[in-house]
Design a protein around this motif. Structure first.
Motif, short mmCIF file in Angstrom:
data_model
loop_
_atom_site.label_atom_id
_atom_site.label_comp_id
_atom_site.label_asym_id
_atom_site.label_seq_id
_atom_site.Cartn_x
_atom_site.Cartn_y
_atom_site.Cartn_z
N GLU A 132 14.49 -14.36 19.09
CA GLU A 132 14.44 -14.62 20.53
C GLU A 132 13.01 -14.69 21.05
OE1 GLU A 132 16.86 -13.15 24.53
OE2 GLU A 132 17.24 -12.23 22.57
N SER A 133 12.12 -13.93 20.42
CA SER A 133 10.73 -13.91 20.88
C SER A 133 9.88 -15.00 20.22
CB SER A 133 10.11 -12.55 20.57
OG SER A 133 10.01 -12.36 19.16
N THR A 134 10.49 -15.81 19.37
CA THR A 134 9.84 -16.90 18.59
C THR A 134 8.85 -16.38 17.55
OG1 THR A 134 7.93 -17.35 20.02
CG2 THR A 134 10.00 -18.45 20.58
N ASP A 136 14.55 -19.39 21.28
CA ASP A 136 13.76 -19.70 22.46
C ASP A 136 13.36 -21.17 22.50
OD1 ASP A 136 12.11 -18.67 24.80
OD2 ASP A 136 10.60 -19.71 23.61
N SER A 137 13.11 -21.73 21.33
CA SER A 137 12.64 -23.13 21.30
C SER A 137 13.08 -23.79 20.00
CB SER A 137 11.11 -23.18 21.42
OG SER A 137 10.52 -22.39 20.40
#
Length: 703
Positions: A366-368, A387-388
């Motif tokens: 989630e925090s990349t 996230d991306s």
């Protein structure tokens, strides 16, 4: 008009009949007209009993010679008829009433229709259709072929024939709209739609019955082409939809060349060509939709890794999904080895992880912090938030369902592009690029039809040093000799696989269990180092066994078919597949592909349980003749058909009404051309074709 004319308006269709017709997908008269015969019964001529051959479906006449009941576990009524020339044919009935038996008196003449089989006392027919006739004044023969329709329980052929006559009468009053271009019909010398439908429901004496039986009649080809065009239109529209969507445009990678330079092997020309196609797709601002086919051992994984580097270097995340724990574990090891020296962090996500470990991994995703996430179906779960997400790589994607593929793709729809040249707003959706890989080569006609929405790349070259695999087919009666040979080879330093299709004993299927086989080897050759792997082991147990085998801490790996894909042990050069006749060609080819991955000459032994069926003989003969996955795929299509080869991806999607990909593949390029013309020039016709042939099933194509 007939497209909306309710079928319940026909005579004889009450609420109960309507329910049964709807089970067949029939709601309108147009549906009924497109409910085409499966086959035809030829009752237009009598076949002399002297000319009968097994497998024929024929109409014959003869005088009753005798009838009697057999007693036993399954009693039957046997009626023997005789031709004027003295040839006999037995009629066998398992379901009968005693009054029925009394009707078969000696001397009466019967007209009988059925399939000729070889029985204990010569030729026979089982449960034929029959009628008593006056030999001096016999009834006339049928003047058209009798169609046999797909039916459902409680709604037989006679009921369907009555409805079809009403539907054809309405067709004469209200012809269906012709939707194919006149120039296509003229160029291919095809009849118009309404004439074709009437011909197929009521073939006339001057129609070529042989062509109709072989599905080569112009009336059939007319409908086959229209159905294939309607299917291709759906794929064309899906391609257009994908081109309208936005995706992150990923610049060329600088790190990729560093990885290539560090590899202990050189990329083949085929790998380089496919990589160029992928890099070109990833640089575009709409989603890549590319299917990469490559035979076992052709080097797809390094191609996927280089694509992942391009996305990660551009600041996006990559999800890599595999269908089994073993294959996912192999990818985890390979990607970690290749990417982490470049500073690209990887993460592993499995459904069997402990809660604390999983929470930690999810926070990294989630925090990349984790750029490349590798896992099984656990990647679909709602708790997994990227996230991306810029690239999705799906390995052996035909093993996943449509909805699973969609759910992973949708995880990337919240990407915010950091590009000054693209005007963004909060409602804009961005889609990740998709790279789909399969080591199961798909025949070209099937790929064009089932995956026509995807761009296709083929790695059709083996890495240098890879050798062909010699394959032998041996009866299970020599199983002991094969075991001895394997033990001797292992003592000489060879590593081997012994594959059993089942985990537990089953006398019915004549299959030795993996556990029993491992015990047999251990008892007879205690010096052998033996590993055991099957689907009931936990993920970490499987991984531990595989690591030991790869490190040559084990000589022999006894396994079920869980090792079918992804297992890469270059030193293993001998494989035994037990009960090989029970496995499909694609599965046999995948299993055999676990050897021949290094420079050692490799061998595969296919053990079979006699007697072999004709299909079993054909499969094993192909395996002995070739290890070319593309040729094997073509033969597999002939034997099994498209549905089984594609598996879950196209559930419900390839259920054609008349087209058959095995038989009609020659028409697919024509269908592709005309579908493109229609999509470009005539949207009204396109919509009508889709509604006529696909209707509510259109949605599957948007997976």
């Amino acid at each position: 008009m007939l497209a909306s004319y309710p079928i319940q308006n026909l005579k004889g269709v009450g609420p109960k009949q309507l329910e049964k017709l709807q089970r067949l997908g029939l709601s309108t008269v147009q549906d009924l007209l497109f409910h085409l015969p499966l086959r035809y019964q030829d009752k237009t001529r009598l076949t002399p009993m002297e000319n009968l051959l097994p497998g024929q479906e024929v109409l014959v006449e003869g005088a009753i010679f005798s009838q009697h009941l057999t007693k036993g576990r399954r009693s039957s009524l046997l009626v023997k008829i005789q031709s004027p020339g003295g040839v006999f044919l037995t009629l066998r009935f398992f379901h009968f009433h005693y009054r029925q038996a009394q009707q078969f008196t000696r001397g009466k003449t019967l007209r009988v229709f059925g399939e000729v089989r070889t029985g204990p006392n010569g030729f026979e027919m089982v449960h034929p259709a029959y009628q008593f006739i006056d030999a001096q004044n016999p009834p006339s023969l049928e003047d058209t072929l009798t169609p046999t329709y797909p039916t459902t329980e409680g709604f037989g052929q006679a009921s369907l024939l009555k409805l079809m006559k009403q539907a054809l009468a309405l067709l004469k009053q209200y012809p269906l709209e012709e939707l194919l271009p006149a120039e296509l019909l003229k160029a291919e010398n095809l009849p118009d739609l309404n004439k074709a439908i009437v011909t197929l429901h009521q073939p006339q004496p001057d129609d070529d019955l042989g062509l109709i039986k072989r599905f080569q009649h112009p009336a059939q080809q007319r409908l086959i082409i229209e159905e294939l065009i309607s299917h291709q239109i759906g794929l064309q529209q899906l391609r257009q939809l994908e081109k309208q969507r936005l995706a992150p445009a990923l610049p060329p990678s600088r790190m990729a060349s560093r990885l290539i330079a560090s590899l202990p092997f050189t990329l083949t020309a085929a790998q380089q060509r496919v990589l160029q196609e992928i890099h070109q797709d990833l640089s575009q601002a709409h989603p890549m939709q590319r299917l990469v086919q490559g035979d076992v051992g052709s080097g797809k994984t390094i191609v996927a890794a280089l694509a992942a580097i391009q996305a990660a270097e551009a600041g996006y995340q990559v999800a890599i999904m595999a269908p089994t724990e073993i294959l996912a574990e192999q990818h985890r090891n390979a990607f970690t080895e290749w990417l982490e020296p470049l500073g690209i962090e990887t993460a592993w996500l499995s459904g069997k992880m402990k809660a604390a470990e999983k929470r930690h991994t999810l926070s990294r995703v989630e925090s990349t912090q984790a750029k490349v996430v590798i896992g099984t179906h656990a990647l679909f779960q709602e708790s997994v938030n990227f996230d991306s997400l810029g690239l999705v790589i799906i390995d052996e994607q035909h093993r996943f369902g449509v909805h699973q593929r969609l759910s992973l793709q949708q995880k990337g729809q919240k990407i915010v592009l950091e590009d000054d040249n693209i005007q963004t707003n909060e409602s804009t959706e961005y889609h990740p690029h998709q790279l789909i890989m399969t080591a199961t080569p798909i025949p070209r006609t099937l790929a064009m039809t089932a995956y026509g929405d995807l761009d296709l790349s083929v790695i059709d070259e083996r890495p240098p040093g890879r050798q062909s695999i010699d394959t032998a087919v041996i009866s299970n009666e020599k199983r002991g000799d094969v075991m001895s040979h394997l033990a001797e080879k292992c003592q000489q330093g060879v590593q081997a696989y012994w594959v059993c299709p089942l985990i537990e004993e089953s006398e019915l299927l004549h299959a030795q269990a993996a556990e029993v086989t491992a015990t047999q080897f251990a008892d007879r050759w205690p010096q052998l180092r033996i590993g055991l792997i099957h689907g009931r082991l936990k993920g970490d147990q499987k991984a531990q066994v595989m690591r030991a085998f790869k490190a040559h801490e084990l000589d022999l790996l006894v396994a079920t078919t869980v090792i079918e894909v992804g297992v890469n042990v270059p030193n293993a050069s001998l494989m035994i597949i037990e009960n090989a006749e029970r496995l499909g060609l694609a599965q046999l080819h995948q299993l055999r592909g676990r050897v021949g991955r290094g420079s050692l000459k490799s061998h595969c032994v296919l053990l079979y349980q006699p007697p072999l069926s004709e299909t079993g003989k054909a499969r094993l003969q192909i395996m002995r003749e070739t290890d070319d996955g593309f040729r094997i795929a073509e033969e597999d299509l002939k034997i099994r058909g498209p549905g089984e080869i594609l598996g879950t991806r196209q559930t419900g999607g390839l259920q054609f009404r008349i087209a058959d990909l095995k038989r009609d593949g020659v028409w697919i390029p024509l269908a592709q051309y005309w579908s493109a013309q229609l999509v470009e020039n005539d949207q009204a016709e396109v919509n009508k074709l889709q509604e006529r042939w696909i209707g509510e099933k259109i949605e599957y194509q948007h997976a």
